[in-house]
Design an enzyme around this catalytic site. Structure first.
Site, PDB file in Angstrom:
ATOM      1  N   ASN A 165       0.779  -1.243   0.000  1.00 53.09           N
ATOM      2  CA  ASN A 165       0.000   0.000   0.000  1.00 53.09           C
ATOM      3  C   ASN A 165       0.810   1.293   0.000  1.00 53.09           C
ATOM      4  O   ASN A 165       0.322   2.305  -0.465  1.00 53.09           O
ATOM      5  CB  ASN A 165      -1.071  -0.007   1.097  1.00 53.09           C
ATOM      6  CG  ASN A 165      -0.491  -0.029   2.483  1.00 53.09           C
ATOM      7  OD1 ASN A 165       0.496  -0.705   2.710  1.00 53.09           O
ATOM      8  ND2 ASN A 165      -1.070   0.705   3.389  1.00 53.09           N
ATOM      9  N   GLU A 263       4.289  -4.287  12.206  1.00 54.86           N
ATOM     10  CA  GLU A 263       3.361  -3.163  12.014  1.00 54.86           C
ATOM     11  C   GLU A 263       2.163  -3.741  11.270  1.00 54.86           C
ATOM     12  O   GLU A 263       2.276  -4.111  10.096  1.00 54.86           O
ATOM     13  CB  GLU A 263       4.015  -2.043  11.191  1.00 54.86           C
ATOM     14  CG  GLU A 263       5.238  -1.414  11.827  1.00 54.86           C
ATOM     15  CD  GLU A 263       4.920  -0.548  13.036  1.00 54.86           C
ATOM     16  OE1 GLU A 263       3.744  -0.425  13.418  1.00 54.86           O
ATOM     17  OE2 GLU A 263       5.872   0.003  13.617  1.00 54.86           O
ATOM     18  N   CYS A 297      -3.351   1.495   6.739  1.00 51.09           N
ATOM     19  CA  CYS A 297      -3.510   0.861   8.053  1.00 51.09           C
ATOM     20  C   CYS A 297      -4.141   1.819   9.046  1.00 51.09           C
ATOM     21  O   CYS A 297      -4.841   1.411   9.953  1.00 51.09           O
ATOM     22  CB  CYS A 297      -2.155   0.380   8.553  1.00 51.09           C
ATOM     23  SG  CYS A 297      -0.919   1.681   8.589  1.00 51.09           S
ATOM     24  N   GLU A 475       8.604   1.619  15.151  1.00 51.07           N
ATOM     25  CA  GLU A 475       9.438   2.046  14.027  1.00 51.07           C
ATOM     26  C   GLU A 475       9.544   3.563  14.061  1.00 51.07           C
ATOM     27  O   GLU A 475       8.810   4.236  14.758  1.00 51.07           O
ATOM     28  CB  GLU A 475       8.832   1.598  12.691  1.00 51.07           C
ATOM     29  CG  GLU A 475       9.015   0.119  12.432  1.00 51.07           C
ATOM     30  CD  GLU A 475       8.797  -0.262  10.975  1.00 51.07           C
ATOM     31  OE1 GLU A 475       7.965   0.366  10.312  1.00 51.07           O
ATOM     32  OE2 GLU A 475       9.469  -1.202  10.526  1.00 51.07           O
TER      33      GLU A 475
HETATM   34  P1  NAD Z   1      -0.020  -9.348   3.887  1.00 55.71           P
HETATM   35  O1  NAD Z   1       0.147  -9.702   5.322  1.00 55.71           O
HETATM   36  O2  NAD Z   1      -0.828 -10.240   3.043  1.00 55.71           O
HETATM   37  O3  NAD Z   1       1.400  -9.222   3.162  1.00 55.71           O
HETATM   38  C1  NAD Z   1       2.397  -8.352   3.613  1.00 55.71           C
HETATM   39  C2  NAD Z   1       3.746  -8.862   3.129  1.00 55.71           C
HETATM   40  O4  NAD Z   1       4.009 -10.102   3.790  1.00 55.71           O
HETATM   41  C3  NAD Z   1       3.803  -9.165   1.631  1.00 55.71           C
HETATM   42  O5  NAD Z   1       5.090  -8.847   1.130  1.00 55.71           O
HETATM   43  C4  NAD Z   1       3.577 -10.662   1.585  1.00 55.71           C
HETATM   44  O6  NAD Z   1       4.109 -11.286   0.436  1.00 55.71           O
HETATM   45  C5  NAD Z   1       4.330 -11.101   2.837  1.00 55.71           C
HETATM   46  N1  NAD Z   1       3.906 -12.406   3.385  1.00 55.71           N
HETATM   47  C6  NAD Z   1       2.688 -12.993   3.310  1.00 55.71           C
HETATM   48  N2  NAD Z   1       2.729 -14.205   3.933  1.00 55.71           N
HETATM   49  C7  NAD Z   1       3.978 -14.367   4.415  1.00 55.71           C
HETATM   50  C8  NAD Z   1       4.640 -15.400   5.144  1.00 55.71           C
HETATM   51  N3  NAD Z   1       4.019 -16.537   5.494  1.00 55.71           N
HETATM   52  N4  NAD Z   1       5.932 -15.234   5.470  1.00 55.71           N
HETATM   53  C9  NAD Z   1       6.583 -14.095   5.146  1.00 55.71           C
HETATM   54  N5  NAD Z   1       6.027 -13.095   4.428  1.00 55.71           N
HETATM   55  C10 NAD Z   1       4.729 -13.219   4.075  1.00 55.71           C
HETATM   56  O7  NAD Z   1      -0.605  -7.856   3.880  1.00 55.71           O
HETATM   57  P2  NAD Z   1      -1.020  -6.980   2.619  1.00 55.71           P
HETATM   58  O8  NAD Z   1      -2.379  -7.392   2.157  1.00 55.71           O
HETATM   59  O9  NAD Z   1       0.092  -6.934   1.630  1.00 55.71           O
HETATM   60  O10 NAD Z   1      -1.097  -5.531   3.289  1.00 55.71           O
HETATM   61  C11 NAD Z   1      -2.232  -5.018   3.867  1.00 55.71           C
HETATM   62  C12 NAD Z   1      -2.125  -5.110   5.386  1.00 55.71           C
HETATM   63  O11 NAD Z   1      -0.955  -4.398   5.843  1.00 55.71           O
HETATM   64  C13 NAD Z   1      -3.295  -4.445   6.081  1.00 55.71           C
HETATM   65  O12 NAD Z   1      -3.741  -5.262   7.140  1.00 55.71           O
HETATM   66  C14 NAD Z   1      -2.708  -3.149   6.620  1.00 55.71           C
HETATM   67  O13 NAD Z   1      -3.381  -2.629   7.725  1.00 55.71           O
HETATM   68  C15 NAD Z   1      -1.312  -3.571   6.941  1.00 55.71           C
HETATM   69  N6  NAD Z   1      -0.429  -2.402   7.022  1.00 55.71           N
HETATM   70  C16 NAD Z   1       0.031  -2.006   8.255  1.00 55.71           C
HETATM   71  C17 NAD Z   1       0.824  -0.858   8.378  1.00 55.71           C
HETATM   72  C18 NAD Z   1       1.337  -0.400   9.713  1.00 55.71           C
HETATM   73  O14 NAD Z   1       2.300   0.369   9.737  1.00 55.71           O
HETATM   74  N7  NAD Z   1       0.760  -0.822  10.817  1.00 55.71           N
HETATM   75  C19 NAD Z   1       1.161  -0.122   7.222  1.00 55.71           C
HETATM   76  C20 NAD Z   1       0.679  -0.560   6.002  1.00 55.71           C
HETATM   77  C21 NAD Z   1      -0.117  -1.699   5.910  1.00 55.71           C
END
Ligand code: NAD
Length: 504
Positions: A165, A263, A297, A475
């Site tokens: 995102n 995060e 997020c 962070e």
């Molecule tokens: P996701 O958890 O599906 O994926 C995030 C990353 O993790 C991707 O690069 C993905 O390929 C990787 N990943 C997935 N499974 C994994 C595993 N088993 N082992 C290691 N890596 C793995 O999330 P998304 O759909 O890409 O992002 C959206 C989410 O991120 C939302 O829930 C959002 O709230 C959160 N987010 C949080 C913040 C924050 O700072 N708190 C900021 C941005 C987004």
């Protein structure tokens, strides 16, 4: 060595970024599955990238570890490392037009947002350089005949896993402090938006970062990401993404006894008291939920309005939401750009449909647009739902789209009961002219970041933490560099007295 402007061309994917990934200092065509990059605004495939494999993870980690030592990066004096980080920041800024165009193509976001993210990433590198240069170790107060000191040392290889995102900003937030601390980094960008992280690696090369210190391995999380977290030589993982993934990775890290920063998701309350500056609050609430098409997020997705103001405020909010322009991120009129993929758009639509079936009333939006102009893109309009209670699924689950619920509250007690009734604890917005009340609520709310009479504003110097299901660890901020260091205590004997078992 000169800083190159990787300038915008007809396509921001110029020759330097064709189907290649960066593994241990070498640009190679990945042996992993082909990833089709789709422009979310039009649904057209604009590039194909062969991703990394599990074997690449091992290569990148081994090279990273070796190069951190062989290149002298791990032992370099802080101001020397800082000079290179400054150059990376400058290179990002010099290339911000291209980064912005590339990220808009890959994620659909508006150009104004992606440009701001690029500048923020440049500032992050420069801020981490400055904090590195000005950080002190410490001489601790002696409690015996020693000179005692506390120093900080590189951890080794850091795994940096990011979501789709806000690519360049979340990359910088992890990579800059990890490099600053003297580590190598293996970055795992998301399959849906890998290009900007690859461009960042080019810019790091140009700026003089030793080749191989940063690897970029796009690929599926369940194979490439998982292998990175499990690799025995990865000393720490910093992860941003969904809560379910984060929880799983916390278990994997626990097995290795490895620190991990998470995060995660959010369902943040935005609170409007009846003494708020209504015009100001309308602007902030609207921006807080509908900017980034709600794919944030910290999106202020639960809007609590004091009952005496509820009807008037919600009516005006709804009128304003209807006026927001839905369109491609390249159109300067656009407020609400497409979502990342059609599949994600459909899942958002499905959650809204389920809420409506359960009794929610749609005030605006609520269905996929039918305009021919938006037909092939992953669009969803700004949507406001009412007649819900905070325990409903639509008020508890993260939607990650341009969808808000509006709920009335009577007084501070009622508000806190509702607003804090969530597994998440990421952010909160408070709109009131009474600063005592603002501080009372800010202290009582379960959230890592609180904005008063503003929303979604960030500063790299201010730490960012998620509570509860929103994360683990912190962070940003000056101490970010320390999050990627091992603390070490050194005792230097300064006396001539014998040791306990000495003979004289
Ligand atoms: P996701 O958890 O599906 O994926 C995030 C990353 O993790 C991707 O690069 C993905 O390929 C990787 N990943 C997935 N499974 C994994 C595993 N088993 N082992 C290691 N890596 C793995 O999330 P998304 O759909 O890409 O992002 C959206 C989410 O991120 C939302 O829930 C959002 O709230 C959160 N987010 C949080 C913040 C924050 O700072 N708190 C900021 C941005 C987004």
């Amino acid at each position: 060595m000169t800083l190159a402007a990787h300038t915008v061309s007809a396509t921001p994917l110029a020759a330097d970024l064709r189907d290649s990934i960066y593994v241990g200092g070498r640009w190679v065509i990945g042996a992993g599955d082909a990833i089709e990059s789709i422009d979310p605004a039009t649904g057209t495939v604009f590039a194909t990238l062969h991703g990394a494999t599990v074997a690449d993870v091992d290569t990148a980690v081994r090279h990273g570890l070796a190069i951190a030592h062989r290149s002298g990066w791990a032992s370099m004096l802080p101001h020397e490392r800082a000079a290179i980080l400054h150059r990376i920041g400058n290179a990002i800024e010099l290339n911000s037009d291209r980064i912005s165009a590339l990220q808009t193509l890959d994620t659909g976001k508006t150009l104004s947002e992606t440009r701001a993210l690029a500048i923020s990433a440049a500032n992050t590198f420069r801020y981490m350089a400055a904090s590195l240069e000005t950080m002190d170790g410490s001489l601790t107060t002696p409690r015996g005949p020693w000179l005692t000191m506390s120093t900080h040392n590189p951890m080794g290889v850091i795994g940096a896993i990011t979501p789709w995102n806000s690519p360049i900003a979340s990359d910088a937030q992890k990579i800059a402090p990890a490099l600053a601390a003297g580590n190598a980094v293996v970055a795992k960008p998301p399959v849906w938006a890998p290009w900007v992280t690859l461009l960042l690696a080019r810019l790091c090369d140009d700026a003089g970062l030793p080749a191989g210190l940063l690897s970029v391995l796009p690929g599926p999380g369940r194979t490439v990401g998982e292998a990175l977290v499990r690799h025995p030589d990865v000393a720490k993982v910093t992860f941003t993404g969904g809560t379910a993934t984060g929880r799983h990775l916390a278990h994997v890290a626990a097995d290795k006894l490895m620190p991990i920063t998470l995060e995660l998701g959010g369902k943040s309350p935005t609170i409007v008291f009846d003494d708020a500056d209504v015009e100001h609050a309308l602007q902030g609430v609207l921006y807080g939920i509908f900017s980034s098409s709600g794919q944030s997020c910290i999106a202020g997705s639960r809007i609590f309005v004091q009952r005496s103001l509820f009807e008037r405020f919600v009516e005006q909010l709804t009128d304003r939401a209807r006026e927001l322009h839905v369109g491609p991120g390249t159109d300067p009129r656009t407020h609400v750009a497409p979502m990342i993929t059609l599949a994600h758009r459909n899942s958002v639509a499905h959650m809204v449909d389920a809420a409506v079936a359960a009794g929610a009333r749609v005030l605006c939006g609520g269905s996929v647009p039918t305009d021919a102009y938006l037909a092939n893109g992953a669009y969803y309009p700004p949507t406001i739902l009412t007649d819900v209670v905070n325990s409903d699924a639509i008020c508890q689950e993260e939607i990650f789209g341009p969808v808000a619920v509006v709920l009335p509250f009577d007084d501070e007690l009622d508000l806190l009961e509702q607003a804090n009734d969530s597994v998440y604890g990421l952010a909160c917005g408070i709109w009131t002219q009474d600063y005592r009340r603002a501080l009372r609520i800010a202290n009582a709310i379960h959230a890592g970041t609180v904005w008063v009479n503003t929303y979604k504003q960030f500063s790299i110097s201010t730490p960012f933490t998620g509570l509860g299901d929103s994360g683990l660890g912190t962070e940003k901020g000056r101490d970010a560099v320390r999050q990627y260091s091992n603390q070490k205590s050194i005792y230097l004997d300064v006396s001539d007295s014998p040791l306990p078992w000495g003979r004289n």
